[in-house]
Design a protein around this motif. Structure first.
Motif, PDB file in Angstrom:
ATOM      1  N   TYR A 196      -0.732  -0.171  -9.801  1.00 36.09           N
ATOM      2  CA  TYR A 196      -1.966   0.435  -9.292  1.00 36.09           C
ATOM      3  C   TYR A 196      -3.164   0.035 -10.152  1.00 36.09           C
ATOM      4  O   TYR A 196      -4.191  -0.442  -9.640  1.00 36.09           O
TER       5      TYR A 196
ATOM      6  N   ARG B 112       0.846  -1.200   0.000  1.00 34.66           N
ATOM      7  CA  ARG B 112       0.000   0.000   0.000  1.00 34.66           C
ATOM      8  C   ARG B 112       0.874   1.239   0.000  1.00 34.66           C
ATOM      9  O   ARG B 112       1.933   1.271   0.636  1.00 34.66           O
TER      10      ARG B 112
ATOM     11  N   LEU C 156      -9.036   3.205  -4.586  1.00 31.81           N
ATOM     12  CA  LEU C 156      -7.876   2.833  -3.790  1.00 31.81           C
ATOM     13  C   LEU C 156      -7.206   1.587  -4.355  1.00 31.81           C
ATOM     14  O   LEU C 156      -5.993   1.465  -4.322  1.00 31.81           O
ATOM     15  N   ARG C 157      -8.025   0.687  -4.852  1.00 29.14           N
ATOM     16  CA  ARG C 157      -7.498  -0.543  -5.439  1.00 29.14           C
ATOM     17  C   ARG C 157      -8.383  -0.964  -6.605  1.00 29.14           C
ATOM     18  O   ARG C 157      -9.613  -0.909  -6.522  1.00 29.14           O
TER      19      ARG C 157
ATOM     20  N   GLU D 239      -2.285  -1.053  -3.480  1.00 30.25           N
ATOM     21  CA  GLU D 239      -3.335  -0.112  -3.094  1.00 30.25           C
ATOM     22  C   GLU D 239      -2.728   1.275  -2.955  1.00 30.25           C
ATOM     23  O   GLU D 239      -1.635   1.422  -2.395  1.00 30.25           O
TER      24      GLU D 239
ATOM     25  N   GLU E 143      -3.517   5.376  -1.902  1.00 27.20           N
ATOM     26  CA  GLU E 143      -4.329   6.475  -1.380  1.00 27.20           C
ATOM     27  C   GLU E 143      -3.681   7.782  -1.817  1.00 27.20           C
ATOM     28  O   GLU E 143      -2.644   8.183  -1.288  1.00 27.20           O
TER      29      GLU E 143
ATOM     30  N   GLY F 143      -4.225  -3.639  -9.899  1.00 25.37           N
ATOM     31  CA  GLY F 143      -4.686  -4.130  -8.610  1.00 25.37           C
ATOM     32  C   GLY F 143      -3.621  -4.778  -7.755  1.00 25.37           C
ATOM     33  O   GLY F 143      -3.934  -5.395  -6.739  1.00 25.37           O
TER      34      GLY F 143
END
Length: 271
Positions: free
Chosen positions: A88, A72, A134-135, A94, A96, A91
């Motif tokens: 990204y 992440r 986010l994912r 993750e 943000e 998948g």
């Protein structure tokens, strides 16, 4: 009080898989590359990284990313890193995305014990409303989106506007690169390396700094210290070869203006 470690390998020896890391640097400037490579050699994975960006292809945090060690990322920027964008969108990681100034303040707030704060940046957009991817799933669909954030009106500068609540960031470790440090962990950063490095150092519960030069306690003047040693737990002194590992992100060429009295053909030779 001597916080120096013999090597980066010793300094990162207790960082486990799944740890969260606040990492200094901006593009290729001020990146703790020796610490990152020591972490890469340890083989830890499932890392959560907080940094302005995730390095570039093949360098900086991009080395951990390419090896599949990052789970992440909290960052403000994806560009200049094709592998980051690929992972990204496929998948594999993750992400943000956070406005750059907000990210800086979230790190600083974590370092000084402020749990959250209100800011106008992002209010009324997907940042506050939620729904940002986010994912992604392997088929390209969105698998996970951001949640809505609290909004609150404040009277500011003669008018009322909405502000979004942003939470502070506190990580297990902070990894930073400084120009000069002392044995007590006081650090001085060079020019633009001062952008995210002090903030990443503040946000880490355990902060590890690599430094180009080590001085003895007391040699720093009070105004020379950009990050006090209270925030720094371990100091690694780089070798001359490690310090010189500073690639250029983009090489451009432009004509230099001719000096007074310089012939045009001479100016051309100084490009």
């Amino acid at each position: 009080m001597d916080k120096t470690f013999a090597s980066a390998e010793e300094a990162v020896a207790d960082i486990p898989s799944g740890a969260s890391l606040a990492v200094g640097g901006f593009g290729l400037s001020g990146v703790p590359i020796t610490i990152i490579r020591a972490l890469l050699a340890r083989g830890v994975d499932e890392l959560e990284v907080v940094s302005n960006n995730c390095g570039v292809d093949g360098w900086g945090l991009g080395e951990l990313l390419a090896a599949g060690r990052i789970r992440r990322v909290i960052a403000s920027y994806i560009g200049e890193n094709r592998e980051f964008a690929r992972q990204y969108l496929s998948g594999e990681v993750e992400v943000e995305l956070t406005p750059q100034g907000t990210l800086a303040e979230r790190l600083r707030a974590g370092g000084v014990g402020i749990p959250a704060f209100y800011t106008a940046t992002g209010a009324g957009t997907a940042v506050s409303d939620g729904g940002m991817p986010l994912r992604y799933a392997a088929d390209g669909s969105v698998a996970l989106t951001s949640e809505p954030k609290e909004l609150r009106p404040f009277d500011s500068f003669g008018r009322t506007r909405e502000y979004v609540l942003e939470r502070a960031i506190r990580t297990d470790y902070g990894l930073v690169r400084a120009a000069v440090g002392d044995r007590h962990g006081n650090l001085r950063f060079e020019k633009s390396t001062r952008n995210f490095n002090p903030l990443a150092g503040m946000a880490g519960r355990v902060t590890i700094a690599e430094v180009d030069e080590l001085v003895e306690p007391g040699e720093f003047g009070p105004d020379d210290i950009h990050l006090p040693g209270i925030y720094v737990d371990r100091v690694v002194v780089l070798t001359a070869e490690q310090s010189a590992d500073l690639p250029i992100e983009k090489v451009t060429v432009r004509p230099r203006p001719a000096a007074s009295g310089t012939a045009p053909d001479q100016a051309e030779e100084t490009r």
